[in-house]
Every structure is written in structure tokens, then in C-alpha cells.
Design a protein around this motif. Structure first.
Motif, short mmCIF file in Angstrom:
data_model
loop_
_atom_site.label_atom_id
_atom_site.label_comp_id
_atom_site.label_asym_id
_atom_site.label_seq_id
_atom_site.Cartn_x
_atom_site.Cartn_y
_atom_site.Cartn_z
N ALA A 198 0.83 -1.20 0.00
CA ALA A 198 0.00 0.00 0.00
C ALA A 198 0.87 1.25 0.00
CB ALA A 198 -0.93 -0.01 1.21
N ARG A 199 1.95 1.23 0.78
CA ARG A 199 2.84 2.40 0.81
C ARG A 199 3.51 2.59 -0.55
NH1 ARG A 199 5.23 5.86 4.35
NH2 ARG A 199 4.53 4.78 6.21
N ALA A 221 -0.03 9.62 7.39
CA ALA A 221 -1.41 9.70 7.89
C ALA A 221 -2.30 8.65 7.22
CB ALA A 221 -1.98 11.10 7.67
N VAL A 222 -2.16 8.51 5.91
CA VAL A 222 -2.94 7.50 5.19
C VAL A 222 -2.58 6.10 5.69
CG1 VAL A 222 -3.33 6.43 2.92
CG2 VAL A 222 -3.29 8.92 3.14
N MET A 223 -1.27 5.85 5.87
CA MET A 223 -0.84 4.53 6.31
C MET A 223 -1.30 4.22 7.73
SD MET A 223 0.34 3.13 3.73
CE MET A 223 0.72 1.62 4.60
N LEU A 224 -1.31 5.20 8.61
CA LEU A 224 -1.81 4.97 9.96
C LEU A 224 -3.28 4.57 9.93
CD1 LEU A 224 -0.08 7.79 12.01
CD2 LEU A 224 0.21 5.32 12.29
N ASP A 225 -4.04 5.25 9.09
CA ASP A 225 -5.46 4.91 8.95
C ASP A 225 -5.62 3.51 8.35
OD1 ASP A 225 -8.25 5.59 9.15
OD2 ASP A 225 -8.25 5.79 6.97
N PHE A 226 -4.85 3.23 7.31
CA PHE A 226 -4.94 1.92 6.66
C PHE A 226 -4.53 0.80 7.60
CE2 PHE A 226 -3.11 -1.32 3.66
CZ PHE A 226 -4.32 -1.70 3.10
N SER A 227 -3.53 1.06 8.44
CA SER A 227 -3.04 0.01 9.34
C SER A 227 -4.09 -0.41 10.37
CB SER A 227 -1.76 0.43 10.03
OG SER A 227 -2.00 1.47 10.96
N ARG A 228 -5.06 0.42 10.61
CA ARG A 228 -6.15 0.04 11.52
C ARG A 228 -6.99 -1.10 10.94
NH1 ARG A 228 -6.48 5.88 11.80
NH2 ARG A 228 -5.40 6.53 13.69
N ARG A 229 -6.86 -1.31 9.64
CA ARG A 229 -7.63 -2.36 8.96
C ARG A 229 -6.75 -3.55 8.55
NH1 ARG A 229 -8.98 2.60 7.60
NH2 ARG A 229 -11.12 3.28 7.61
#
Length: 152
Positions: free
Chosen positions: A79-80, A96-104
Motif C-alpha cells: 500500500a505504501r 497519515a494514510v498509512m496509519l489509517d490503513f493500518s487500523r484495517r
């Protein structure tokens, strides 16, 4: 005697040494990767390719099909790569996008890696730290994972 890395398929001299906890590689491939990282950490000119190097090496060494950490790692690193190559944004925005994505990350499933990679860390480690190194970017474009990403 040369040995083939179980992750990326690159051929290295046989050696003893550490490997990553869940990204499967040969000790020699892991040593080449850490040598490349050391060069990137010591050169301001190479900071722009550092994340590409890390993410590409990670997706080229997917680990065990049964290890949840490995599955999630490949998904997050892939994803990154997509964010960096397909939808470029600032490092802060990408994080910021990766932190949000990592929650899933618990929803990620295993992706079958390509059979071969055109370019691996073995192809670029010898120029680590040189002015001609654009290691991460070169490694990414030959990785085969971008083809997988576009086909998904």
C-alpha cells in the motif's frame, strides 16, 4: 557455494547470519539489505528513496503463508508503494494514510508473489552509497509487485 534467497530469488554467496523475524530471506540477502540501508541512512541524497527500498524489500520477502505478521506486512508495504508511486503525496500525508490503513490490517489477505523479480537488492547493493545509487526506485520498478498492484 552460491545460494538462492527464498524470498526474492537472488543468488548470493552462502553465509551464516541473522535474518528478519518473519520476512523470509537468506542471511546474505538480509546482509545486503542492511548494507543498503546503512548507505541510505548516511546520505541525505538517498533519503528520498529510503522508503521505496524498505517497502520493496519487504514485499519481495513475503514470509510464511501462515504468519499473520508477514501477510499484514506485505499488504501495508505494498500500500505504501502504491501511495509513493501511483498517488505521490508528502511524507506526512503518506504516513497519515498509512496509519489509517493500518487500523484495517486484520482484513488483509495473503497475495501470491510473482515467480521472479527482475531486479533485487543483489543488483544494486554494490553501488550502495555511491553517487549513482537510486537504489529504492530501481528496485521498485523491477519488483514485479507493481504489475500485481495494477492487476488487482
Amino acid at each position: 557455494m552460491p545460494t538462492r534467497c527464498v524470498g526474492c530469488g537472488a543468488v548470493f554467496p552462502d553465509m551464516e547470519g541473522p535474518t528478519h523475524a518473519y520476512m523470509q530471506s537468506s542471511p546474505a540477502c538480509f546482509a545486503a539489505f542492511t548494507r543498503l540501508l546503512a548507505a541510505e541512512y548516511s546520505s541525505a541524497a538517498l533519503r528520498s528513496v529510503h522508503r521505496l527500498t524498505v517497502d520493496t524489500w519487504a514485499v519481495q520477502h513475503p514470509g510464511s503463508v501462515e504468519d499473520r505478521r508477514a501477510i499484514q506486512s506485505v499488504g501495508l508495504h505494498l500500500a505504501r508503494l502504491m501511495l509513493q508511486l501511483e498517488r505521490p503525496r508528502s511524507p506526512m500525508q503518506t504516513n497519515a494514510v498509512m496509519l489509517d490503513f493500518s487500523r484495517r490490517k486484520g482484513t488483509l489477505r495473503r497475495l501470491a508473489p510473482p515467480e521472479t523479480f527482475r531486479v533485487t537488492v543483489a543488483d544494486i547493493v554494490d553501488c550502495a552509497g555511491s553517487s549513482s545509487e537510486n537504489g529504492g526506485a530501481k528496485l521498485v520498478h523491477g519488483s514485479g509487485w507493481i504489475v500485481l498492484l495494477r492487476a488487482a
